[in-house]
Design an enzyme around this catalytic site. Structure first.
Site, short mmCIF file in Angstrom:
data_model
loop_
_atom_site.label_atom_id
_atom_site.label_comp_id
_atom_site.label_asym_id
_atom_site.label_seq_id
_atom_site.Cartn_x
_atom_site.Cartn_y
_atom_site.Cartn_z
N TRP A 65 -2.67 8.44 6.76
CA TRP A 65 -2.92 8.24 5.38
C TRP A 65 -2.96 9.72 4.78
O TRP A 65 -2.53 10.68 5.75
CB TRP A 65 -4.24 7.75 5.14
CG TRP A 65 -4.00 6.85 3.55
CD1 TRP A 65 -4.59 7.45 2.37
CD2 TRP A 65 -3.50 5.74 3.47
NE1 TRP A 65 -4.12 6.44 1.30
CE2 TRP A 65 -3.63 5.43 2.09
CE3 TRP A 65 -2.98 4.80 4.06
CZ2 TRP A 65 -2.99 4.28 1.54
CZ3 TRP A 65 -2.36 3.55 3.69
CH2 TRP A 65 -2.38 3.54 2.11
N ASP A 66 -2.94 10.04 3.51
CA ASP A 66 -2.82 11.48 3.06
C ASP A 66 -4.23 12.14 3.38
O ASP A 66 -4.26 13.33 3.28
CB ASP A 66 -2.47 11.35 1.72
CG ASP A 66 -3.19 10.84 0.61
OD1 ASP A 66 -4.20 10.51 1.09
OD2 ASP A 66 -2.93 10.97 -0.47
N TRP A 67 -5.11 11.77 4.29
CA TRP A 67 -6.22 12.35 4.63
C TRP A 67 -6.57 11.89 5.82
O TRP A 67 -7.77 12.42 6.50
CB TRP A 67 -7.53 12.17 3.79
CG TRP A 67 -7.48 10.65 3.27
CD1 TRP A 67 -7.21 10.41 1.90
CD2 TRP A 67 -7.69 9.42 4.07
NE1 TRP A 67 -7.26 8.97 1.98
CE2 TRP A 67 -7.65 8.29 3.05
CE3 TRP A 67 -8.24 9.23 5.29
CZ2 TRP A 67 -7.72 6.97 3.44
CZ3 TRP A 67 -8.43 8.07 5.64
CH2 TRP A 67 -8.30 6.83 4.79
N GLU B 99 -11.27 6.70 -9.41
CA GLU B 99 -10.95 7.56 -8.55
C GLU B 99 -10.19 8.90 -9.53
O GLU B 99 -9.47 8.77 -10.31
CB GLU B 99 -9.48 6.96 -7.98
CG GLU B 99 -9.83 6.25 -6.28
CD GLU B 99 -8.49 5.88 -5.87
OE1 GLU B 99 -7.45 6.65 -5.74
OE2 GLU B 99 -8.40 5.01 -5.22
N ASN C 163 -5.76 -2.03 -3.78
CA ASN C 163 -5.76 -0.55 -4.35
C ASN C 163 -4.12 -0.41 -4.84
O ASN C 163 -3.49 0.04 -4.01
CB ASN C 163 -6.10 0.21 -3.31
CG ASN C 163 -6.18 1.74 -3.59
OD1 ASN C 163 -6.90 2.28 -4.46
ND2 ASN C 163 -5.15 2.50 -3.06
N GLU C 164 -4.13 -0.24 -6.41
CA GLU C 164 -3.07 0.52 -6.80
C GLU C 164 -1.75 -0.19 -6.61
O GLU C 164 -0.59 0.24 -6.71
CB GLU C 164 -2.81 2.14 -6.21
CG GLU C 164 -3.88 2.92 -6.64
CD GLU C 164 -3.76 4.48 -6.18
OE1 GLU C 164 -2.99 4.55 -5.22
OE2 GLU C 164 -4.62 5.14 -6.74
C1 BMA Z 1 -5.54 7.45 -4.20
C2 BMA Z 1 -6.18 6.50 -3.07
C3 BMA Z 1 -5.84 7.00 -1.71
C4 BMA Z 1 -5.44 8.39 -1.64
C5 BMA Z 1 -6.02 9.16 -2.79
C6 BMA Z 1 -5.65 10.64 -2.74
O1 BMA Z 1 -4.64 6.92 -4.97
O2 BMA Z 1 -6.16 5.19 -3.49
O3 BMA Z 1 -4.66 6.05 -1.43
O4 BMA Z 1 -5.70 8.77 -0.28
O5 BMA Z 1 -5.54 8.74 -3.94
O6 BMA Z 1 -4.19 10.97 -2.62
#
Ligand code: BMA
Length: 991
Positions: free
Chosen positions: A301-303, A665, A567-568
């Protein structure tokens, strides 16, 4: 966002990447190309299982040829979701509802003679003969596909942990090991063991092999008979082994690499592609995560790193029983408005082996609420549920469960007893919590759109908190203690809510128990994130079982206040993240509705009527439904929740933030502290631009974005000492992140009670993200291992129940008083202190009495033009002075101290190098740090390296000579140890 990257065109047949965070209003999601994956074959590839040797000396004796109790029959199909698959169809659900009604008949309807008889039976020991449960936890044999590696490994566990424990690999989190150890996930591993049946199998009508969780694709064999295949790590699998089990048994779990399986499933989906194919290269991950029901972020993932684990990750056991067996048991409270009475719905799901119905009595006793009721019940053959509706005694006062900061988390002991005419007696002791939850979406005067907030026990609650991701790539390392520390840290930072994000896992039971105890509300996503998903029949069947299992498992928890489909993914379609040609859109919309609405939503509503459901996050809620479940713009500030990220604008400028109904978020990255990184890196890695620093950053341009953001307000370190420079950079990223998220959160909290140009009424601020999965730069406020970043200390303040907030608009300084209290408070705004950077003596102060901050509101409490303020405080300029302020009330009520910078700190005039010092002493279980400074010091930071614990405050602006900070250790330590590891920094030490 000012998204710099451009959208590359491509048709859906191309391999894609999704960057899963995205920015509202300001741009589209970046999509990049990645190398095409090799086409896997559609023929199901069996693992090279024959090469896997049988253990010669296993945890128990090797298998001897035993007598098979019954002739080996062809294996029955596995039943998923606790063997309740068939009950998920609408007609089955209707049948269940009908039978449930019949079962609610009070005992009086049953003949008294029968009641007496049953009670007598109970007295004579009908309790005997209960099920035999034999755990298969412990040591198993593991071997890889070609048999070249064979080792012992723990169950629950996974291959990576086993290899690491046996010293066959290094710490997978160390340096570049995530990519070095890719081979582990590409191999096909086998778990096996022998075990003796600890009971006489002839005595039991039914014997099941139950897996609480298999990760993920595996063929299960018992005594060389294939029982079935698992394909979903979120399901519970129960295999009938009545005719397969022997005295001594050999069990094998043959895994197939999750990576190859996902690739194969994707290539078999020929009609149209289901993007994204692959993650962006910067994530160094695996492709087609959306084709396997497995923790989506385990493919990177991005983290987070890519560790697509294999293993038996939850309990596995043998269950033997006669007559009937209780599979699920749940309690859900309802408040009946008409009668003003609480009721409790107790649902028990049984598997009945007998061919005839079994009658009996169920008694529910809640002593503290003077409530006892007995029901006559009848268990029908097969699987079915019994629903008991318990009316709570109206003369008893029910104390409800409240979120953290709003009241206590009271639960009541409930004993439920089933005494049946055949078989054994079941006694379940559990806790019932009473609370109501409503998601309020109704018109707001003066604003187009609808509200979006949670009403708990009739009271609107502002949700304060963040987003939860898996605490480790290897779940077997996540202990009760790990969860407790992270969740307690959330509660200690005045959070009352967490969103369990849909790219991870449904958390273990302990997680929800702790949230119940701490008053943390859970927004529970279903595990789908940032992707489109297939809807073929077997995939849907698997998801249906998963949803039903998870809802049954979790619905007793008062902490869970919302189910959320994904999610999204509404946003992904609405904003066309994957460049789907217009003509093909309908296919994906149809799939979206099939998956989240026709399946997931329907199951959730049938299984649990006690809490709301939203289809996605972000969503426009009712408006999305109106628009056919997908809104044109799911980020509309007038509806539902929003996700918002903007890394390029100056984060101190609140006007960039959306005045949303609910911010679920938002966030900024930072680096974890040196002591955390040190454990997984070497000296050559310790610079901001090292290969290591680039490797760990999984978010495109993440390190540069942090630099840019820091550059707006701070000077970058110039020192020639490379390690000091690295440490200074880490510090600055944390200062920047804390200040950015503070500004944004304060904006959301201030927007609670107002509507400006039709926007506002914000009722939630959940920043991205609470915790980390490994040691790397991320949006988290808690580091891997639990250490608090500066952001977490800031969160403790910006989420305080009473908070003054300052912001500027058109040269005017405004202050808001924010209160989460249930009653109004008369307060003193005490004080607005203006300090010159060059002196610890205030230049001027202002005390404002009689400020009323109404219960649960954000109100304006002060307003002054900056020019007037500077003039009033003689000799002040924007660059030379800083404003601090706090609120004080009666009975010791006091807000945290807040501050407002009148200019960037890089431009501040008069800031001097300070002499900061501290002495450490012990007082009972805590340690006292007495700090002294010779000048004003911004962002004063105490650090004790790897010593586990947290400070009472950190990263603060020190405007007085002295300050006392307490250290709460999480494990035994000493003054000496603390002194050895202690460092004290402020912005003035960054050179
Ligand atoms: C959001 C989350 C993650 C992601 C974060 C940071 O959209 O739902 O998917 O890690 O942003 O980019």
């Amino acid at each position: 966002m000012r998204k710099q990257s451009t959208l590359l065109e491509g048709d859906i047949g191309t391999d894609f990447i999704s960057l899963c965070h995205f920015i509202v209003k300001r741009g589209r999601k970046a999509v990049q190309k990645s190398p095409r994956q090799a086409e896997p074959s559609c023929i199901s590839r069996a693992a090279s299982r024959h090469l896997c040797p049988r253990p010669l000396s296993g945890p128990e004796q090797p298998l001897t040829v035993g007598e098979r109790r019954r002739a080996a029959a062809p294996p029955p199909p596995p039943t998923v979701g606790g063997g309740l698959k068939h009950r998920l169809s609408a007609s089955a659900a209707a049948r269940r509802a009908a039978s449930s009604v019949a079962l609610r008949a009070p005992a009086a309807a049953m003949g008294y003679a029968a009641v007496l008889l049953l009670l007598l039976m109970a007295a004579e020991g009908a309790a005997a003969g209960g099920p035999e449960v034999h755990s298969l936890r412990g040591s198993w044999w593991l071997c890889n596909g070609n048999g070249s590696l064979s080792l012992r490994g723990e169950v629950p566990g996974c291959v990576h942990t086993a290899l690491h424990r046996r010293g066959l690999i290094q710490d997978p989190y160390s340096r570049f090991n995530d990519v070095m150890y890719r081979w582990i996930s590409l191999d096909n591993w086998t778990y096996s063991r022998t075990f003796k049946t600890p009971f006489d199998v002839r005595k039991w009508q039914k014997v099941n092999l139950v897996f609480e969780g298999v990760d993920t694709v595996a063929d299960i064999l018992l005594n060389n008979v294939t029982l079935g295949r698992t394909t979903n790590m979120f399901n519970r699998y129960s295999f009938d082994i009545t005719s397969t089990i022997k005295e001594v048994n050999f069990i094998q779990v043959h895994f197939i690499s999750a990576i190859s399986y996902a690739a194969e499933r994707s290539s078999c989906h020929k009609a149209y592609s289901v993007p994204p194919a692959c993650p962006p290269p910067v994530q160094k991950g695996e492709c087609h995560a959306n084709f396997i029901r497995k923790e989506q972020c385990s493919f990177s993932w991005d983290w987070g790193p890519s560790f697509p684990t294999q293993g038996i990750w939850k309990d596995v056991r043998i269950e033997a029983y006669n007559h009937y067996h209780l599979i699920y048991f749940s309690l859900t409270p309802f408040f009946v408005r008409r009668t003003q009475q609480w009721s409790l719905e107790i649902e028990s799901i049984f598997n009945v082996v007998s061919s005839k119905p079994i009658a009996g009595l169920a008694t529910v006793n809640i002593p503290k609420l003077q409530t006892q009721q007995t029901y006559s019940v009848k268990l029908q053959p097969g699987e079915g549920s019994i629903v008991l509706l318990v009316n709570i005694n109206k003369n008893s006062t029910v104390e409800p469960w409240w979120p953290n900061g709003h009241g206590k988390q009271i639960g009541y002991n409930v004993t439920t007893t089933f005494i049946m005419e055949a078989g054994y007696q079941i006694e379940k002791i559990s806790k019932a919590y009473f609370r109501t939850v409503e998601l309020v979406q109704e018109p707001i005067p003066g604003s187009p759109g609808l509200s979006f907030y949670f009403r708990i026990n009739g009271l609107p609650i502002f949700m304060k908190g963040s987003n939860w991701i898996p605490a480790d790539s290897f779940q077997d390392r996540v202990t009760y203690n790990t969860l407790w520390l992270l969740l307690k840290s959330a509660a200690d930072a005045n959070m009352n809510a967490l969103r369990i994000w849909g790219g991870g896992i449904y958390e273990q039971d302990d997680f929800y128990d702790i949230c119940d105890e701490l008053g943390i509300m859970i927004w529970q996503d279903f595990m789908f994130a940032c992707a489109l998903y297939p809807t073929d029949q077997d995939y849907l069947e698997s998801v249906r079982a998963e949803v039903s299992h998870q809802v049954r498992r979790l619905k007793s928890h008062p902490s869970v206040v919302l189910w959320s489909g994904n999610n999204e993914n509404e946003a992904a379609i609405a904003s066309n993240w994957f460049s789907i040609p217009h003509a093909d859109r309908e296919v994906y919309i149809k799939d979206y509705v099939i998956l989240y609405v026709k399946n997931i939503r329907e199951i959730v509503l049938a299984e649990d009527k006690s809490r709301p459901f939203v289809v996605s996050s972000p969503t426009n809620g009712l408006e999305s439904i109106k628009e056919g479940w997908l809104s044109e713009n799911p980020y509309d500030t007038h509806y539902g929740d929003t996700h918002f990220y903007d890394y390029s604008s100056d984060c101190w400028n609140w006007s960039v933030y959306p005045k949303t109904r609910f911010a679920s978020e938002y966030g900024f990255q930072s680096w974890p502290s040196f002591s955390t990184l040190e454990k997984v890196s070497s000296t050559e890695d310790w610079s901001y631009t090292s290969n290591f620093s680039l490797h760990r950053q999984h978010h495109e341009n993440g390190n540069d974005q942090m630099l840019q953001q820091i550059g707006y307000h701070f000077k970058l370190p110039q020192t020639a000492d490379p390690i000091k420079k690295f440490k200074d950079m880490i510090y600055l990223t944390q200062v920047m992140q804390a200040q950015c998220v503070k500004t944004e959160t304060e904006f959301y909290r201030s927007s609670r009670s107002e509507i400006i140009k039709g926007e506002g009424h914000t009722m939630g601020a959940l920043y991205w993200q609470l915790n980390d999965i490994w040691q790397a730069p991320s949006w988290s406020s808690l580091e891997y291992g639990g250490k608090w970043k500066l952001l977490h200390y800031f969160a403790q303040n910006f989420f305080a129940p009473l908070l003054p907030v300052a912001y500027e608009g058109n040269g005017v300084l405004y202050m808001y008083g924010i209160s989460d209290f249930h009653t109004d408070h008369k307060l003193t705004l005490k004080q607005v202190i203006v300090n010159s950077w060059s002196s610890l003596e205030p230049v001027c102060t202002l005390v404002k009495d009689g400020v009323t901050v109404k219960a649960q509101s954000a109100v304006s409490i002060y307003k002054e033009s900056i020019n007037a303020l500077l003039e009033r405080c003689r000799n002040c300029t924007r660059k030379s002075c800083v404003v601090t302020f706090y609120l004080v009330g009666e009975d010791g009520l006091q807000s945290p101290m807040n501050h407002h910078f009148l200019s960037s700190l890089k431009d501040a005039v008069g800031l001097e190098k300070t002499q900061l010092s501290a002495t450490v002493s012990q007082q009972d279980d805590v340690y006292i740090f007495d700090l002294q400074t010779t000048a004003i010091a911004p962002f004063v930071t105490l650090d004790v390296g790897s010593i586990k614990g947290r400070f009472s405050d950190n990263g603060f602006l020190m405007t007085e000579k002295k300050k006392v900070v307490i250290f709460y250790p999480w494990e035994p330590t000493s003054v000496e140890e603390l002194e050895k590891s202690f460092t004290l920094t402020s912005l003035m030490e960054v050179a």
